[in-house]
Design a protein around this motif. Structure first.
Motif, PDB file in Angstrom:
ATOM      1  N   ALA A  51     -21.400   0.653  48.594  1.00 34.20           N
ATOM      2  CA  ALA A  51     -20.946   1.295  49.830  1.00 34.20           C
ATOM      3  C   ALA A  51     -20.074   2.520  49.615  1.00 34.20           C
ATOM      4  N   VAL A  52     -19.446   2.634  48.448  1.00 39.45           N
ATOM      5  CA  VAL A  52     -18.433   3.673  48.219  1.00 39.45           C
ATOM      6  C   VAL A  52     -18.999   4.778  47.330  1.00 39.45           C
ATOM      7  N   ASP A  53     -18.864   6.028  47.794  1.00 36.95           N
ATOM      8  CA  ASP A  53     -19.353   7.179  47.021  1.00 36.95           C
ATOM      9  C   ASP A  53     -18.250   7.884  46.241  1.00 36.95           C
ATOM     10  N   ALA A  54     -17.033   7.825  46.750  1.00 34.55           N
ATOM     11  CA  ALA A  54     -15.885   8.447  46.090  1.00 34.55           C
ATOM     12  C   ALA A  54     -14.647   7.640  46.463  1.00 34.55           C
ATOM     13  N   MET A  55     -13.574   7.840  45.704  1.00 35.35           N
ATOM     14  CA  MET A  55     -12.410   6.972  45.862  1.00 35.35           C
ATOM     15  C   MET A  55     -11.120   7.764  45.630  1.00 35.35           C
ATOM     16  N   ILE A  56     -10.136   7.513  46.491  1.00 30.54           N
ATOM     17  CA  ILE A  56      -8.775   8.005  46.276  1.00 30.54           C
ATOM     18  C   ILE A  56      -7.949   6.799  45.852  1.00 30.54           C
ATOM     19  N   THR A  57      -7.212   6.928  44.748  1.00 29.71           N
ATOM     20  CA  THR A  57      -6.450   5.773  44.269  1.00 29.71           C
ATOM     21  C   THR A  57      -5.247   6.245  43.459  1.00 29.71           C
ATOM     22  N   ASN A  58      -4.233   5.388  43.377  1.00 29.07           N
ATOM     23  CA  ASN A  58      -3.076   5.667  42.522  1.00 29.07           C
ATOM     24  C   ASN A  58      -3.361   5.196  41.097  1.00 29.07           C
ATOM     25  N   PHE A  59      -2.375   5.307  40.228  1.00 35.35           N
ATOM     26  CA  PHE A  59      -2.491   4.815  38.850  1.00 35.35           C
ATOM     27  C   PHE A  59      -1.981   3.377  38.816  1.00 35.35           C
ATOM     28  N   HIS A  60      -2.779   2.486  38.242  1.00 39.20           N
ATOM     29  CA  HIS A  60      -2.531   1.047  38.369  1.00 39.20           C
ATOM     30  C   HIS A  60      -1.918   0.423  37.125  1.00 39.20           C
ATOM     31  N   LEU A  61      -1.345  -0.755  37.328  1.00 40.10           N
ATOM     32  CA  LEU A  61      -0.691  -1.471  36.243  1.00 40.10           C
ATOM     33  C   LEU A  61      -1.691  -1.897  35.164  1.00 40.10           C
ATOM     34  N   PRO A  62      -1.232  -1.952  33.910  1.00 34.20           N
ATOM     35  CA  PRO A  62      -2.076  -2.507  32.848  1.00 34.20           C
ATOM     36  C   PRO A  62      -2.462  -3.949  33.190  1.00 34.20           C
ATOM     37  N   ARG A  63      -3.626  -4.364  32.737  1.00 30.17           N
ATOM     38  CA  ARG A  63      -4.084  -5.758  32.871  1.00 30.17           C
ATOM     39  C   ARG A  63      -4.215  -6.216  34.322  1.00 30.17           C
ATOM     40  N   SER A  64      -4.394  -5.293  35.248  1.00 35.48           N
ATOM     41  CA  SER A  64      -4.481  -5.671  36.661  1.00 35.48           C
ATOM     42  C   SER A  64      -5.931  -5.679  37.142  1.00 35.48           C
ATOM     43  N   THR A  65      -6.170  -6.435  38.205  1.00 39.75           N
ATOM     44  CA  THR A  65      -7.512  -6.453  38.803  1.00 39.75           C
ATOM     45  C   THR A  65      -7.881  -5.069  39.327  1.00 39.75           C
ATOM     46  N   LEU A  66      -6.868  -4.290  39.720  1.00 32.46           N
ATOM     47  CA  LEU A  66      -7.129  -2.950  40.263  1.00 32.46           C
ATOM     48  C   LEU A  66      -7.613  -1.998  39.171  1.00 32.46           C
ATOM     49  N   LEU A  67      -7.070  -2.146  37.969  1.00 34.08           N
ATOM     50  CA  LEU A  67      -7.529  -1.322  36.848  1.00 34.08           C
ATOM     51  C   LEU A  67      -8.984  -1.668  36.503  1.00 34.08           C
ATOM     52  N   LEU A  68      -9.335  -2.942  36.607  1.00 31.06           N
ATOM     53  CA  LEU A  68     -10.724  -3.356  36.378  1.00 31.06           C
ATOM     54  C   LEU A  68     -11.648  -2.728  37.414  1.00 31.06           C
ATOM     55  N   LEU A  69     -11.204  -2.715  38.672  1.00 30.86           N
ATOM     56  CA  LEU A  69     -12.013  -2.145  39.761  1.00 30.86           C
ATOM     57  C   LEU A  69     -12.278  -0.662  39.521  1.00 30.86           C
TER      58      LEU A  69
END
Length: 372
Positions: free
Chosen positions: A320-338
């Motif tokens: 569903a997503v073509d582009a993404m705005i995001t911050n810099f995420h913590l090491p070992r986080s689910t967000l970094l995996l995403l």
């Protein structure tokens, strides 16, 4: 909805660690909001550009659609005392548990070991008047507690207590504090700076931080250019606070979060896709909402309200997503995996090392990336 299937068995969380100088963890928000830096990443070529967030319109086109999370942070940190001993207690409210009944909440508690089922907690105002009480009713799988709140005196019709006319939710709003992440040590002078300018549906235990960079003026500029803006809701819960602690990523259990995508927003997304525009998710919470709905309907977007446990890891196919705005995420986080799943692990590592070299500010109050 559980989408932790198809995670490779050999995916190790230690491969998603990195060293970050402590001084790069942003302690305060930058002013104005859109003065933060923006690292633009062109995924296809690997080209990187260093800009400011106010320049984001240079990369968006008429017909593009921004999808942002309109969830509003509750003052989720409550400081109280054990009714039995007077010992200090801290609660971090995660989500309302309407499935259990009225005024039930899921929370993290400290000190956890001493707060067992049946323990009572009292909360007082600045005059030390007890105006809210709570009882621990059960444990959760994730190590939290389910807590029932009640207002003392509300059961008696003759109460003179002015607090007895207030609801539990009103008292939480009055007594609670903004739940800043543990790596932020500076006092936040204006609690609204931990809310997006479009936050309007209360329920999150943390801010959807990619949206903190937008100002009303910037949104007006983008709309004037022909960029449309739609909103979804995901109330941010436990996984924001919890790193992946198991080496084998496939064994990590995602916490359930409530999401809502209404019919007008679904229509906006489908119109955009049909016309060849891009769907640009503002933040990982918007990503998870859109991808959760798409995974339910074979890639199609339809209105949805319910829970998701979607766990996006490298190997995941975005629908569903073509582009993404995001911050810099913590090491070992689910967000970094995403984010690794969206841009590729090698490029993600190059981007993060570049951000560290260029002294970008990291985490909740930090700078942003635009992944094209």
């Amino acid at each position: 909805m559980d989408n932790s299937l198809n995670i490779p068995d050999d995916l190790k969380i230690s491969d998603f660690d990195y060293d970050l100088p402590q001084e790069l963890i942003a302690q305060t928000p930058i002013e104005p909001r859109d003065a933060s830096r923006l690292l633009v990443v062109h995924r296809a070529s690997g080209k990187l550009e260093h800009r400011h967030f106010r320049d984001i319109g240079d990369y968006l086109q008429p017909g593009d659609l921004l999808i942002a999370n309109q969830s509003r942070v509750i003052p989720a940190r409550l400081l109280g005392h054990r009714a039995e001993t007077g010992g200090a207690v801290e609660l971090l409210l995660l989500s309302e548990r309407t499935d259990k009944g009225r005024d039930y909440w899921e929370a993290l508690v400290r000190p956890g070991r001493r707060l067992r089922k049946g323990s009572r907690i009292v909360f007082a105002d600045e005059t030390q008047t007890v105006c809210l009480e709570a009882e621990i009713v059960e444990y959760t799988e994730a190590g939290g507690r389910v807590i029932r709140f009640f207002v003392p005196g509300q059961d008696t019709t003759t109460s003179d207590d002015p607090y007895s006319v207030l609801t539990v939710r009103q008292l939480i709003d009055r007594l609670g504090r903004m739940p800043l992440p543990p790596y932020i040590h500076e006092k936040l002078n204006d609690p609204e700076r931990y809310q997006t300018v479009y936050a309007r549906i209360t329920g999150s235990a943390a801010a959807p931080t990619a949206g903190l960079h937008f100002t009303p003026h910037l949104l007006d500029q983008l709309r004037a250019k022909g960029v449309r803006v739609g909103f979804v809701t995901l109330h941010v819960g436990l996984d924001t606070f919890r790193p992946v602690e198991i080496e084998n990523v496939s064994e990590h259990k995602m916490h359930s979060e409530e999401i809502f995508l209404d019919a007008p927003t679904a229509e906006l997304i489908n119109e955009t896709r049909k016309a060849g525009g891009r769907v640009i998710a503002v933040g990982t919470t918007s990503v998870r909402t859109l991808e959760s709905v798409a995974s339910l309907h074979n890639g199609q977007i339809e209105p949805y309200q319910g829970a998701t446990r979607l766990f996006v890891t490298p190997g995941y196919h975005y629908q569903a997503v073509d582009a993404m705005i995001t911050n810099f995420h913590l090491p070992r986080s689910t967000l970094l995996l995403l984010v690794s799943a969206f841009m590729g692990k090698q490029l993600m590592e190059e981007v993060y090392q570049e951000a560290i070299r260029e002294r970008y500010r990291f985490f909740s109050f930090g700078d942003a990336m635009l992944l094209l």
